[in-house]
Design an enzyme around this catalytic site. Structure first.
Site, PDB file in Angstrom:
ATOM      1  N   ALA A 106       0.799  -1.331   0.049  1.00 23.88           N
ATOM      2  CA  ALA A 106      -0.027   0.159   0.042  1.00 23.88           C
ATOM      3  C   ALA A 106       0.830   1.140   0.064  1.00 23.88           C
ATOM      4  CB  ALA A 106      -0.924   0.092   1.394  1.00 23.88           C
ATOM      5  N   GLY A 107       2.293   0.935   0.040  1.00 26.34           N
ATOM      6  CA  GLY A 107       3.171   2.100   0.008  1.00 26.34           C
ATOM      7  C   GLY A 107       3.053   2.975   1.549  1.00 26.34           C
ATOM      8  N   LEU A 108       3.086   1.920   2.504  1.00 28.76           N
ATOM      9  CA  LEU A 108       3.222   2.220   4.005  1.00 28.76           C
ATOM     10  C   LEU A 108       4.360   1.767   4.549  1.00 28.76           C
ATOM     11  CD1 LEU A 108      -0.509   2.208   5.007  1.00 28.76           C
ATOM     12  CD2 LEU A 108       0.583   4.264   4.337  1.00 28.76           C
ATOM     13  N   SER A 109       5.412   1.348   3.750  1.00 23.26           N
ATOM     14  CA  SER A 109       6.738   0.906   4.328  1.00 23.26           C
ATOM     15  C   SER A 109       6.647  -0.439   5.070  1.00 23.26           C
ATOM     16  CB  SER A 109       7.373   2.013   4.752  1.00 23.26           C
ATOM     17  OG  SER A 109       7.805   2.902   3.786  1.00 23.26           O
ATOM     18  N   SER A 110       5.886  -1.192   4.796  1.00 26.23           N
ATOM     19  CA  SER A 110       6.135  -2.520   5.662  1.00 26.23           C
ATOM     20  C   SER A 110       7.307  -3.151   5.701  1.00 26.23           C
ATOM     21  CB  SER A 110       5.126  -3.530   5.248  1.00 26.23           C
ATOM     22  OG  SER A 110       5.173  -3.843   3.876  1.00 26.23           O
ATOM     23  N   ASP A 118      12.073   6.078   4.195  1.00 25.65           N
ATOM     24  CA  ASP A 118      11.180   5.160   4.740  1.00 25.65           C
ATOM     25  C   ASP A 118      11.834   4.777   6.243  1.00 25.65           C
ATOM     26  OD1 ASP A 118       9.801   5.448   2.560  1.00 25.65           O
ATOM     27  OD2 ASP A 118      10.343   3.572   1.777  1.00 25.65           O
TER      28      ASP A 118
HETATM   29  C1  GLA Z   1       9.449   4.582  -1.925  1.00 30.36           C
HETATM   30  C2  GLA Z   1      11.189   4.614  -1.578  1.00 30.36           C
HETATM   31  C3  GLA Z   1      11.483   6.107  -0.889  1.00 30.36           C
HETATM   32  C4  GLA Z   1      10.844   7.118  -1.658  1.00 30.36           C
HETATM   33  C5  GLA Z   1       9.564   7.162  -2.279  1.00 30.36           C
HETATM   34  C6  GLA Z   1       8.959   8.136  -3.022  1.00 30.36           C
HETATM   35  O1  GLA Z   1       8.822   4.722  -0.549  1.00 30.36           O
HETATM   36  O2  GLA Z   1      11.263   3.502  -0.736  1.00 30.36           O
HETATM   37  O3  GLA Z   1      12.762   6.144  -0.578  1.00 30.36           O
HETATM   38  O4  GLA Z   1      11.730   7.675  -2.679  1.00 30.36           O
HETATM   39  O5  GLA Z   1       9.507   5.788  -2.679  1.00 30.36           O
HETATM   40  O6  GLA Z   1       8.829   9.437  -2.390  1.00 30.36           O
END
Ligand code: GLA
Length: 382
Positions: free
Chosen positions: A125-129, A174
């Site tokens: 989801a783009g929430l950095s799991s 992240d």
């Molecule tokens: C991903 C990458 C980050 C950043 C974002 C975009 O989450 O892991 O380092 O570049 O995309 O802002």
């Protein structure tokens, strides 16, 4: 939430390893308020650590062996700490092994650990799991080995794991957010100076994240391609990174760049300026000002960086029309994933239900909506 994750970890740890010597660690996911694709250009970002975590229950292992059980996947990762380098594997094991390998490269003598993971950071989801797995594993391993945790060093080790083990040439945002995040604050990160300044979020502010449920297989290679385009722009302009160019200079020298490269550079240069303005607005409690900058950021990511999609644009449009919403933009790597909405607390439920109700008609998909609280960075929990 942590209060449901922790009992799951404790129970599973008991089943796998018995109940002795358990210590608990938790690392948060993150959502980025503003600063899309600026981190790997040595620029500025403004993420918030959120109350979705990877929890890890662990103790020191025996004979340099590491044994990790992923509750959610029902899978083991087992390896000898003396031979990690030869063991890239794929999937989640690249994160556990990658960060331990990177910490060893930094000269840390790590003991093996026995551990159990569970998480509620939504995947994809783009929430950095992934950052949360990296930070939980690295923090637990350092702590159980009796070593000091340098949070910046840990974040950098996590980033190296992504580059070398996973193959994503991500920036530092992240890992920094998951390592150094602070509850009730956003984090203004200078990705060149590697410093992070907590900026208070006014108490009436809430963050709503809507996952478009569009997940593109090619996202990783397109991400790397954008990074190469930014590097090409910097090289052509004779600077170390796009961070070194301001809007006026870029405008004056735009003719030196091919049209596509020019648009990529324009996004990064204007976005850096927006992040600094957003941090300033946040400091003075001007949420409407932050929201306007988020809207401009979305337009720039869509038109100049070209990493949005119809579904993300639709979510932004729906959210932006709801009373009480300050602003919305796509967040994360792009080509699908989520949008982040900054909203007055009184309108949180209203925007959540509008997104759920109106998204399917225009997209044929459901939106998964997360109402997020802020959280602290990785820590030992009791
Ligand atoms: C991903 C990458 C980050 C950043 C974002 C975009 O989450 O892991 O380092 O570049 O995309 O802002």
């Amino acid at each position: 939430m942590l209060d449901t994750l922790v009992p799951r970890v404790v129970t599973a740890f008991g089943e796998r390893f018995g109940s002795s010597e358990l210590r608990l660690f938790a690392a948060p996911g993150r959502v980025n308020l503003i600063g899309g694709h600026t981190d790997y250009n040595d620029g500025f970002v403004l993420p918030v650590a959120i109350d979705r975590h990877i929890a890890l229950g662990a103790r020191t292992g025996v004979d340099g062996e590491t044994n990790l059980w992923a509750v959610d996947l029902q899978e083991w990762d087992r390896f000898d700490m003396g031979a990690i380098a030869s063991l890239p594997e794929g999937g989640w094991r690249n994160y556990t092994r990658g960060v331990l390998w990177a910490l060893q490269q930094d000269g840390h003598s790590l003991l093996g650990i026995d551990g159990v993971f569970a998480g509620d950071v939504p995947q994809g989801a783009g929430l950095s799991s992934s950052a949360a797995i990296l930070m939980a594993t690295g923090f637990a391993s350092l702590t159980l080995s009796g070593l000091e945790v340098d949070r910046v060093g840990l974040a950098l080790a996590g980033q190296r794991a992504e580059h070398e083990y996973v193959g994503t040439r991500c920036g530092i945002m992240d890992q920094f957010a998951s390592s150094l995040g602070r509850a009730n604050h956003a984090l203004l990160i200078d990705c060149r100076g590697l410093s992070a300044e907590p900026v208070p979020l006014p108490p009436e502010a809430r963050l709503v994240v809507a996952d478009s449920n569009v997940h593109r297989g090619l996202a990783e290679s397109l991400y790397n391609e954008r990074r190469e385009q930014c590097e090409a722009a910097a090289a052509r302009l004779g600077v170390a990174a796009l961070r070194d160019i301001d809007e006026e200079t870029l405008e004056a020298r735009a003719w030196e760049l091919e049209p596509v490269i020019r648009r990529r550079a324009r996004h990064v240069v204007t976005e850096n300026a927006r992040v600094l303005r957003a941090a300033e607005a946040l400091r003075s409690g001007d949420l409407a000002g932050v929201g306007e900058l988020m809207k401009a950021a979305h337009a720039s990511l869509r038109d100049d960086f070209e990493i949005s999609c119809r579904e993300l644009d639709l979510l932004v449009e729906i959210a932006s029309g709801v009373e009480g919403v300050y602003g919305a933009r796509m967040t994360g790597g792009g080509f699908g994933g989520s949008v982040v909405v900054l909203v007055h607390e009184s309108a949180t439920e209203r925007v959540a239900s509008e997104l759920r109700e109106r998204y399917p008609a225009g997209s044929g998909l459901e939106a998964t909506v997360h109402i997020c609280q802020t959280a602290d960075g990785v820590e030992e929990v009791s």
